[in-house]
Design a protein around this motif. Structure first.
Motif, PDB file in Angstrom:
ATOM      1  N   GLU A 182      28.777  -0.339  -3.055  1.00 42.47           N
ATOM      2  CA  GLU A 182      29.350  -1.351  -3.961  1.00 42.47           C
ATOM      3  C   GLU A 182      30.849  -1.506  -3.744  1.00 42.47           C
ATOM      4  OE1 GLU A 182      27.420   1.133  -4.718  1.00 42.47           O
ATOM      5  OE2 GLU A 182      25.905   0.571  -6.197  1.00 42.47           O
ATOM      6  N   HIS A 183      31.485  -0.501  -3.147  1.00 40.20           N
ATOM      7  CA  HIS A 183      32.943  -0.506  -2.992  1.00 40.20           C
ATOM      8  C   HIS A 183      33.390  -0.743  -1.553  1.00 40.20           C
ATOM      9  CE1 HIS A 183      33.436   2.069  -6.904  1.00 40.20           C
ATOM     10  NE2 HIS A 183      33.006   0.835  -7.137  1.00 40.20           N
ATOM     11  N   MET A 184      32.457  -1.180  -0.697  1.00 42.09           N
ATOM     12  CA  MET A 184      32.835  -1.438   0.688  1.00 42.09           C
ATOM     13  C   MET A 184      33.131  -2.926   0.902  1.00 42.09           C
ATOM     14  SD  MET A 184      32.965   1.388   2.269  1.00 42.09           S
ATOM     15  CE  MET A 184      33.299   2.397   0.815  1.00 42.09           C
ATOM     16  N   GLU A 213      40.043  -1.678 -13.157  1.00 37.35           N
ATOM     17  CA  GLU A 213      40.671  -2.899 -13.681  1.00 37.35           C
ATOM     18  C   GLU A 213      40.467  -4.111 -12.772  1.00 37.35           C
ATOM     19  OE1 GLU A 213      42.165  -0.402 -12.169  1.00 37.35           O
ATOM     20  OE2 GLU A 213      44.175  -0.875 -11.454  1.00 37.35           O
ATOM     21  N   ARG A 214      40.009  -3.876 -11.542  1.00 36.56           N
ATOM     22  CA  ARG A 214      39.810  -5.010 -10.625  1.00 36.56           C
ATOM     23  C   ARG A 214      38.325  -5.345 -10.432  1.00 36.56           C
ATOM     24  NH1 ARG A 214      45.043  -5.316  -9.245  1.00 36.56           N
ATOM     25  NH2 ARG A 214      46.070  -3.322  -8.878  1.00 36.56           N
ATOM     26  N   HIS A 215      37.459  -4.675 -11.171  1.00 40.02           N
ATOM     27  CA  HIS A 215      36.023  -4.931 -11.005  1.00 40.02           C
ATOM     28  C   HIS A 215      35.579  -6.145 -11.801  1.00 40.02           C
ATOM     29  CE1 HIS A 215      35.202  -0.461  -9.857  1.00 40.02           C
ATOM     30  NE2 HIS A 215      35.870  -1.131  -8.942  1.00 40.02           N
ATOM     31  N   GLU A 216      34.680  -6.903 -11.172  1.00 38.62           N
ATOM     32  CA  GLU A 216      34.141  -8.076 -11.871  1.00 38.62           C
ATOM     33  C   GLU A 216      32.740  -7.790 -12.384  1.00 38.62           C
ATOM     34  OE1 GLU A 216      34.650 -11.222  -9.025  1.00 38.62           O
ATOM     35  OE2 GLU A 216      36.831 -10.995  -9.221  1.00 38.62           O
ATOM     36  N   LYS A 217      32.027  -6.876 -11.687  1.00 38.51           N
ATOM     37  CA  LYS A 217      30.632  -6.597 -12.065  1.00 38.51           C
ATOM     38  C   LYS A 217      30.501  -5.189 -12.636  1.00 38.51           C
ATOM     39  CE  LYS A 217      29.222  -8.787  -7.858  1.00 38.51           C
ATOM     40  NZ  LYS A 217      28.951  -8.190  -6.577  1.00 38.51           N
ATOM     41  N   THR A 222      30.037   1.310 -13.082  1.00 37.84           N
ATOM     42  CA  THR A 222      29.207   2.413 -13.578  1.00 37.84           C
ATOM     43  C   THR A 222      28.387   3.012 -12.439  1.00 37.84           C
ATOM     44  OG1 THR A 222      27.728   0.666 -14.293  1.00 37.84           O
ATOM     45  CG2 THR A 222      28.959   1.798 -16.029  1.00 37.84           C
ATOM     46  N   LEU A 223      28.904   4.077 -11.874  1.00 38.56           N
ATOM     47  CA  LEU A 223      28.212   4.762 -10.786  1.00 38.56           C
ATOM     48  C   LEU A 223      27.977   6.200 -11.245  1.00 38.56           C
ATOM     49  CD1 LEU A 223      30.468   3.378  -7.948  1.00 38.56           C
ATOM     50  CD2 LEU A 223      28.035   2.921  -8.166  1.00 38.56           C
ATOM     51  N   ASP A 224      26.695   6.583 -11.282  1.00 41.38           N
ATOM     52  CA  ASP A 224      26.366   7.933 -11.777  1.00 41.38           C
ATOM     53  C   ASP A 224      26.788   9.001 -10.778  1.00 41.38           C
ATOM     54  OD1 ASP A 224      25.257   6.868 -14.019  1.00 41.38           O
ATOM     55  OD2 ASP A 224      23.226   6.742 -13.151  1.00 41.38           O
ATOM     56  N   ASN A 225      27.164  10.153 -11.299  1.00 43.51           N
ATOM     57  CA  ASN A 225      27.476  11.344 -10.486  1.00 43.51           C
ATOM     58  C   ASN A 225      28.435  11.027  -9.344  1.00 43.51           C
ATOM     59  OD1 ASN A 225      25.588  12.726 -12.070  1.00 43.51           O
ATOM     60  ND2 ASN A 225      23.935  11.969 -10.741  1.00 43.51           N
ATOM     61  N   TYR A 226      29.467  10.259  -9.618  1.00 44.92           N
ATOM     62  CA  TYR A 226      30.393   9.819  -8.553  1.00 44.92           C
ATOM     63  C   TYR A 226      30.963  11.016  -7.791  1.00 44.92           C
ATOM     64  CZ  TYR A 226      34.010   7.216  -6.134  1.00 44.92           C
ATOM     65  OH  TYR A 226      34.791   6.657  -5.146  1.00 44.92           O
TER      66      TYR A 226
END
Ligand code: ASP
Length: 303
Positions: A182-184, A213-217, A222-226
């Motif tokens: 999701e962050h690539m 603060e820059r996320h739209e979705k 919300t990523l479990d066990n990051y």
């Protein structure tokens, strides 16, 4: 180089000159003899970048002009351009700007006659951070060629990731990215590695916080066990090469992208990066003031 907006503004010779100036400022005290003013226009939160610019300016005896957006005429409808033009008219000889818009510089640089330094542009660029990152790496390894640099975390929303990857690639390092899908970035410009593999071959592991603060979705945030899935855990750190270093531009979210105890690990250069940031910012200010003919070598006094 009239302004420093992205790392594309930098030729290799500019980077070498900035590093040489930073070395000089690290080993001797210098001040500018002329009266000069710098405007620090930060429209987004900042601890390290803003404070290190103020320290850099004060060490050079440039008078730092503070600015608080919430108390400024921005609240009366004044634009960013008119704010910068006002600083210029009142006497600022150089400005540092941080703003959430990726492309704010396009509205500014064509219309002002003073050097502009990007202190952070949205998700896009943070060239002074990249220069201090590269400087820290160079002082550690004395080379870029053949180094494996893994940038791990929220690549897509991070201006540090974008600028540092491009600068280190330009300097000859092998750049990789790691983190949640999701962050690539969609362009896949730099090869992807899983964190478990990354820790084994990285010479430099640069960790980044999640840019909530820059996320739209919601799915990006919300990523479990990051920490267990993507972070630098104690177990993963044990698999790093003996001379590999850990970097992070800050702010650190301890226990998320990095185990709390590893921030102070022997191989961590996180606080060294902050120290180097002052010398690199002194060097950038000096270089731009010179490029604009506002100072020359004689104006730089050893004290
Ligand atoms: N301080 C850096 C920046 O301004 C990194 C971060 O905020 O995560 O981009």
């Amino acid at each position: 180089m009239d302004h420093l907006i992205t790392v594309d503004d930098l030729e290799i010779s500019d980077i070498q000159e900035i590093f040489q100036l930073a070395d000089r400022f690290q080993h001797g005290r210098y001040a500018i003899k002329k009266q000069l003013f710098a405007g620090n226009l930060f429209f987004e939160p900042s601890t390290r970048t803003k404070t290190s610019f103020i320290v850099a300016e004060r060490k050079l005896r440039i008078e730092a002009l503070d600015f608080q957006p919430e108390l400024s005429s921005i609240n009366k409808g004044e634009t960013l351009l008119d704010t910068v033009k006002t600083f210029e008219a009142i006497g600022a000889n150089i400005v540092v700007i941080r703003h959430r818009d990726d492309d704010w510089a396009k509205q500014i640089t064509p219309y002002v006659s003073i050097p502009v330094i990007n202190g952070g542009a949205g998700k896009k660029a943070h060239p002074t951070q990249s220069l201090l990152d590269a400087y820290t790496i160079f002082h550690e390894f004395h080379r870029f060629e053949g180094l494996n640099v893994v940038i791990a975390g929220d690549i897509k929303h991070s201006r540090v990731a974008h600028s540092s990857a491009d600068l280190l690639d330009k300097l000859g390092a092998q750049v990789f990215v790691s983190g949640p899908n999701e962050h690539m970035d969609e362009d896949g410009k730099y090869p992807y590695v899983e964190i478990d593999e990354a820790v084994r071959f990285a010479d430099v592991l640069m960790l980044l916080r999640i840019q909530h603060e820059r996320h739209e979705k919601e799915s990006e945030t919300t990523l479990d066990n990051y920490h267990e899935r993507y972070g630098l855990t104690i177990e993963r750190e044990r698999n790093m090469k003996s001379d590999a270093i850990i970097m992070h531009p800050g702010p650190v979210n301890r226990g998320v992208e990095i185990d709390a105890a590893l921030v102070e690990a022997e191989r961590s250069r996180i606080f060294k990066q902050m120290q180097n940031g002052v010398y690199i910012r002194m060097a950038i200010l000096t270089k731009l003031l010179r490029n604009w003919g506002l100072i020359d070598e004689d104006d730089l006094e050893k004290c």
